[in-house]
Design a protein around this motif. Structure first.
Motif, PDB file in Angstrom:
ATOM      1  N   TRP A 194       0.814  -1.218   0.000  1.00 50.79           N
ATOM      2  CA  TRP A 194       0.000   0.000   0.000  1.00 50.79           C
ATOM      3  C   TRP A 194       0.846   1.266   0.000  1.00 50.79           C
ATOM      4  CZ3 TRP A 194      -4.235  -1.261   4.214  1.00 50.79           C
ATOM      5  CH2 TRP A 194      -5.145  -2.184   3.668  1.00 50.79           C
ATOM      6  N   GLY A 195       2.018   1.245   0.642  1.00 47.38           N
ATOM      7  CA  GLY A 195       2.907   2.396   0.611  1.00 47.38           C
ATOM      8  C   GLY A 195       2.691   3.438   1.689  1.00 47.38           C
ATOM      9  N   TYR A 196       2.046   3.062   2.804  1.00 50.37           N
ATOM     10  CA  TYR A 196       1.793   4.029   3.883  1.00 50.37           C
ATOM     11  C   TYR A 196       2.942   4.069   4.898  1.00 50.37           C
ATOM     12  CZ  TYR A 196      -2.977   4.512   2.178  1.00 50.37           C
ATOM     13  OH  TYR A 196      -4.074   4.781   1.400  1.00 50.37           O
ATOM     14  N   ASN A 197       4.175   4.075   4.404  1.00 51.08           N
ATOM     15  CA  ASN A 197       5.345   4.175   5.278  1.00 51.08           C
ATOM     16  C   ASN A 197       6.366   5.067   4.580  1.00 51.08           C
ATOM     17  OD1 ASN A 197       6.657   3.439   7.742  1.00 51.08           O
ATOM     18  ND2 ASN A 197       7.982   2.048   6.592  1.00 51.08           N
ATOM     19  N   PRO A 198       6.150   6.400   4.624  1.00 54.35           N
ATOM     20  CA  PRO A 198       6.874   7.307   3.735  1.00 54.35           C
ATOM     21  C   PRO A 198       8.347   7.483   4.084  1.00 54.35           C
ATOM     22  CG  PRO A 198       5.532   8.547   5.285  1.00 54.35           C
ATOM     23  CD  PRO A 198       5.182   7.099   5.483  1.00 54.35           C
ATOM     24  N   LEU A 199       9.167   7.405   3.043  1.00 55.47           N
ATOM     25  CA  LEU A 199      10.594   7.684   3.167  1.00 55.47           C
ATOM     26  C   LEU A 199      10.899   9.118   2.753  1.00 55.47           C
ATOM     27  CD1 LEU A 199      13.513   6.724   3.618  1.00 55.47           C
ATOM     28  CD2 LEU A 199      13.523   5.931   1.238  1.00 55.47           C
ATOM     29  N   CYS A 200      10.200   9.611   1.722  1.00 57.27           N
ATOM     30  CA  CYS A 200      10.447  10.967   1.232  1.00 57.27           C
ATOM     31  C   CYS A 200       9.145  11.572   0.741  1.00 57.27           C
ATOM     32  CB  CYS A 200      11.477  10.945   0.110  1.00 57.27           C
ATOM     33  SG  CYS A 200      11.933  12.585  -0.461  1.00 57.27           S
ATOM     34  N   TRP A 201       8.807  12.743   1.217  1.00 56.25           N
ATOM     35  CA  TRP A 201       7.524  13.385   0.927  1.00 56.25           C
ATOM     36  C   TRP A 201       7.495  14.116  -0.419  1.00 56.25           C
ATOM     37  CZ3 TRP A 201       7.501  15.741   6.471  1.00 56.25           C
ATOM     38  CH2 TRP A 201       6.983  14.809   7.378  1.00 56.25           C
ATOM     39  N   PHE A 202       8.616  14.212  -1.099  1.00 55.70           N
ATOM     40  CA  PHE A 202       8.692  14.976  -2.347  1.00 55.70           C
ATOM     41  C   PHE A 202       8.900  14.099  -3.579  1.00 55.70           C
ATOM     42  CE2 PHE A 202       9.671  17.997   0.922  1.00 55.70           C
ATOM     43  CZ  PHE A 202       9.303  19.244   0.458  1.00 55.70           C
ATOM     44  N   LYS A 495     -10.306 -12.608  -1.412  1.00 49.84           N
ATOM     45  CA  LYS A 495     -10.421 -13.920  -0.769  1.00 49.84           C
ATOM     46  C   LYS A 495     -10.625 -13.789   0.733  1.00 49.84           C
ATOM     47  CE  LYS A 495      -7.475 -15.897  -4.360  1.00 49.84           C
ATOM     48  NZ  LYS A 495      -6.221 -16.628  -4.680  1.00 49.84           N
ATOM     49  N   GLY A 496     -11.335 -12.728   1.117  1.00 54.97           N
ATOM     50  CA  GLY A 496     -11.635 -12.526   2.527  1.00 54.97           C
ATOM     51  C   GLY A 496     -10.567 -11.803   3.296  1.00 54.97           C
ATOM     52  N   ASN A 497      -9.500 -11.357   2.636  1.00 64.69           N
ATOM     53  CA  ASN A 497      -8.442 -10.602   3.316  1.00 64.69           C
ATOM     54  C   ASN A 497      -8.892  -9.153   3.468  1.00 64.69           C
ATOM     55  OD1 ASN A 497      -6.009  -9.215   4.023  1.00 64.69           O
ATOM     56  ND2 ASN A 497      -4.807 -10.866   3.113  1.00 64.69           N
ATOM     57  N   ASN A 498      -9.009  -8.696   4.691  1.00 65.27           N
ATOM     58  CA  ASN A 498      -9.465  -7.315   4.909  1.00 65.27           C
ATOM     59  C   ASN A 498      -8.333  -6.396   5.352  1.00 65.27           C
ATOM     60  OD1 ASN A 498      -9.027  -7.878   7.629  1.00 65.27           O
ATOM     61  ND2 ASN A 498     -11.052  -7.196   8.308  1.00 65.27           N
ATOM     62  N   ASN A 499      -7.097  -6.840   5.146  1.00 64.57           N
ATOM     63  CA  ASN A 499      -5.931  -6.018   5.501  1.00 64.57           C
ATOM     64  C   ASN A 499      -4.781  -6.371   4.567  1.00 64.57           C
ATOM     65  OD1 ASN A 499      -4.431  -4.136   7.021  1.00 64.57           O
ATOM     66  ND2 ASN A 499      -3.571  -5.762   8.295  1.00 64.57           N
ATOM     67  N   ALA A 500      -5.002  -6.201   3.263  1.00 61.83           N
ATOM     68  CA  ALA A 500      -4.064  -6.700   2.251  1.00 61.83           C
ATOM     69  C   ALA A 500      -2.906  -5.734   2.000  1.00 61.83           C
ATOM     70  CB  ALA A 500      -4.817  -6.977   0.954  1.00 61.83           C
ATOM     71  N   TYR A 501      -2.484  -5.010   3.029  1.00 62.72           N
ATOM     72  CA  TYR A 501      -1.426  -4.004   2.878  1.00 62.72           C
ATOM     73  C   TYR A 501      -0.106  -4.604   2.424  1.00 62.72           C
ATOM     74  CZ  TYR A 501       1.080  -5.428   7.112  1.00 62.72           C
ATOM     75  OH  TYR A 501       1.813  -6.136   8.024  1.00 62.72           O
ATOM     76  N   CYS A 502       0.111  -5.880   2.708  1.00 62.03           N
ATOM     77  CA  CYS A 502       1.397  -6.516   2.404  1.00 62.03           C
ATOM     78  C   CYS A 502       1.297  -7.519   1.266  1.00 62.03           C
ATOM     79  CB  CYS A 502       1.933  -7.214   3.655  1.00 62.03           C
ATOM     80  SG  CYS A 502       0.788  -8.422   4.368  1.00 62.03           S
ATOM     81  N   GLN A 503       0.241  -7.437   0.478  1.00 61.61           N
ATOM     82  CA  GLN A 503      -0.013  -8.429  -0.568  1.00 61.61           C
ATOM     83  C   GLN A 503       0.212  -7.847  -1.958  1.00 61.61           C
ATOM     84  OE1 GLN A 503      -0.458 -11.620  -0.045  1.00 61.61           O
ATOM     85  NE2 GLN A 503      -0.326 -11.242   2.164  1.00 61.61           N
ATOM     86  N   ASP A 504       1.449  -7.917  -2.420  1.00 57.46           N
ATOM     87  CA  ASP A 504       1.773  -7.547  -3.800  1.00 57.46           C
ATOM     88  C   ASP A 504       1.597  -8.809  -4.641  1.00 57.46           C
ATOM     89  OD1 ASP A 504       2.645  -6.465  -6.138  1.00 57.46           O
ATOM     90  OD2 ASP A 504       4.677  -6.009  -5.456  1.00 57.46           O
TER      91      ASP A 504
END
Length: 641
Positions: A194-202, A495-504
């Motif tokens: 998902w990308g919600y762990n920012p390294l650089c804001w620009f 497939k019932g995953n309600n937190n697929a933040y780590c599923q690429d």
């Protein structure tokens, strides 16, 4: 190298090309031992001394520096060399200096926008379509393989045709600023998709680019604008990838520790749940965030922002304040005046739930609409609660402040069940996340209608599809700005995953190979979105602002009698009758959440035209005069002039 170094200027911060070279400036209260490092074409690095300016800003102007060269900062001690990333870096490389710290690339931002104008969609006409750049295009069969999962894939004619056919006005992109995987995901061979762990804001993330993230992102925005489609970025300013105690050091922890909120014991406050909390009452950090927002608007022509955990941005220490420095800065900034601002109005800190508490110009994601609408159709909730949400949650967002303060209504978001899974699963199934199914929210308000997960049983499939149509019709014909999860238009299942933040993986990648049921739903969705634009938008505009009291609202029982006090506490069939002015256009909602059909008596007058009947994809009775038999678990929207 024959470079001449002078003091340079304290503004602007970052690396700025000049007629003779490049000016470097960085805010660094803890600057002991700090050095600028420039890398040449042979990957040799050259240390450049920095000069102290005012307000803890250090700078240097280096002649002969050109676009494309790489740089970083370092702190050298007897024990180690600590590499640091410029917080203002506009582009990052893929090759790290240390285990994780990349170098920054000096960039020239020239781009031919071809006189393209921004769409500037009015609030009442806005339809937000949330997607992940890679996840939405990775499996699209009509997009060339080189463009799948990339910025340029999102503006490919196949995607443009999809957006236009649905009637989408505004794309909301999940984070595209450069982000980093958390350490615990490496151990599980997973990634922060998902990308919600920012390294650089620009810096736009290179993983969505073929070779040049800056030019390719600008090309994407320009193309979408040329087709009348806005671009909103999901931005994360509540925390950074430096995490908490023991976490990595990229810049702020070393350069300016006051960038983060600390508690009385000297530990990082963790109102974000990600290890640290950015303190926007610290002026240098507020400046960085504001410069970042202006950067996206000025250099990339971005139309607006959705702010992750936005309650954090309004905190003064442990308290939320709608008059905080950040909100005041946004309000007065001339560059940001025409941008859309959407808040996720909560965080996990004290007093962190602030739905309805944000200042003017801010729209807010309304989780009460989500929960109550789900409960109304999948389980039971009172008519009063459902009616309040359908009518724009005026207990939280006064109609006197519409359209500026319209609620952002949604059924599903990137976090949680997709629409398909909402009607297919009673429980979350997050085993693929390798946390023993402990992660993810437990309160989903979902219902599998008899079988957990996929089924070939026609009756269950038919009911699930009807409930999907009920949920979407409730969303599109409510007062507010509708937010659609893009993969829901494809009936995508996680497939019932309600937190697929780590599923690429195919869990998160949109499946474009639709069967007949899925194709029927997409075609129905096209029609209902068009119907909203034609019939509902005039009512949202009419009920907004000073003229709102001149229109008609009537709630009735199926026999057309008015509701009494006790009726509002029931879960039963109901009629909503809306009218513009004394004798203008009218809308009629026949809502039946019951298990049995109900006959509704219609208000007298000229015949009613059926806009939508969720029990029937193609209603055979286009007009009705006196009564209408409403099927179980369904709703009909009717209109007359």
């Amino acid at each position: 190298m024959d470079w001449q170094v002078t003091k340079g200027t304290a503004a602007p911060l970052g690396a700025t090309l000049t007629a003779t070279g490049c000016n470097f400036a960085i805010h660094a209260p803890n600057a002991k031992g700090l050095t600028l490092v420039i890398f040449d074409d042979n990957n040799d690095h050259h240390s450049i001394p920095l000069y102290k300016n005012h307000s803890h800003i250090y700078s240097a102007h280096v002649s002969g520096i050109q676009a494309g060269m790489r740089y970083a900062y370092s702190v050298i001690s007897p024990k180690e060399t600590l590499w640091l990333l410029d917080p203002y870096a506009h582009q990052l490389t893929d090759n790290p200096l240390s285990e994780t710290v990349p170098t920054a690339v000096i960039r020239h931002h020239g781009f031919d926008w071809q006189n393209t104008e921004k769409p500037q969609i009015e609030q009442a006409n806005t339809l937000v379509y949330e997607l992940h750049v890679k996840g939405f295009t990775q499996l699209h069969p009509d997009i060339p393989a080189a463009l799948q999962g990339k910025y340029l894939g999102l503006c490919h004619p196949a995607c443009i045709e999809h957006f236009k056919s649905l009637g989408i006005t505004t794309l909301q992109l999940m984070p595209i600023a450069t982000s980093l995987d958390e350490a615990h995901l490496h151990d599980k061979e997973l990634t922060n998709f998902w990308g919600y762990n920012p390294l650089c804001w620009f810096a736009p993330d290179t993983k969505f680019a073929i070779s040049d993230p800056i030019t390719e992102l600008k090309t994407m925005v320009r193309t979408l604008h040329q087709h009348g489609i806005e671009v909103i970025l999901d931005v994360v300013y509540n925390h950074t990838a430096e995490s908490g105690h023991g976490g990595p050091i990229f810049n702020f922890k070393q350069l300016a520790p006051k960038a983060y909120l600390m508690n009385g014991q000297g530990e990082f406050e963790n109102y974000s749940g990600c290890g640290n909390t950015v303190d926007l009452n610290y002026p240098p950090v507020l400046r960085t965030v504001m410069d970042s927002l202006r950067h996206w608007v000025e250099e990339y022509q971005i139309d607006g922002f959705r702010f992750d955990l936005a309650a954090t941005l309004g905190r003064r220490g442990p308290l939320f304040d709608r008059r905080s420095a950040f909100f005041q800065s946004i309000h007065q900034d001339p560059v940001l005046q025409s941008t859309k601002l959407i808040a996720e109005p909560w965080d996990i800190g004290p007093n962190g739930y602030q739905l309805g508490g944000f200042p003017m110009r801010w729209n807010e994601c309304n989780d009460k609409f989500r929960d109550i609408t789900r409960s109304f159709w999948n389980h039971k909730t009172s008519l009063g609660d459902f009616a309040t949400r359908l009518m724009g949650s005026r207990d939280l967002f006064s109609a006197s402040k519409w359209p500026d303060k319209l609620s952002v209504n949604y059924i599903s978001y990137h976090d949680g069940f997709t629409l398909q899974d909402l009607v297919s699963y009673n429980h979350k199934h997050n085993e693929a996340n390798k946390e023993s199914n402990r992660d993810g929210h437990g309160d989903n308000r979902s219902f599998n209608h008899g079988i957990e997960g996929p089924t070939d049983t026609f009756a269950i499939i038919n009911l699930r599809e009807r409930q999907k149509r009920n949920l979407i019709t409730s969303l599109l014909f409510s007062f507010g700005i509708p937010h659609l999860l893009a993969v829901d238009s494809l009936s995508h299942t996680q497939k019932g995953n309600n937190n697929a933040y780590c599923q690429d993986s195919e869990i998160s990648w949109a499946n474009w190979q639709l069967n007949k049921v899925q194709d029927d739903f997409q075609q129905w969705l096209q029609k209902i979105i068009a119907a909203r634009s034609q019939f509902m938008v005039p009512f949202i505009e009419g009920f907004s602002g000073e003229s709102r009291g001149e229109h008609r609202i009537n709630w009735m029982k199926p026999n057309s009698q008015r509701l009494n006090v006790d009726d509002w506490h029931q879960h039963s069939p109901i009629i909503l009758h809306l009218g513009l002015y004394h004798c203008g256009s009218e809308l009629l909602y026949l809502i039946n959440p019951d298990k049995v059909p109900t006959r509704f008596r219609l208000p007298k007058g000229s015949p009613w035209e059926i806009i939508c009947d969720t029990a029937d994809l193609n209603p055979s009775q286009p007009t009705v005069c006196t009564t209408h038999m409403q099927s179980a678990h369904s709703m009909t929207i009717l209109h007359r002039r």
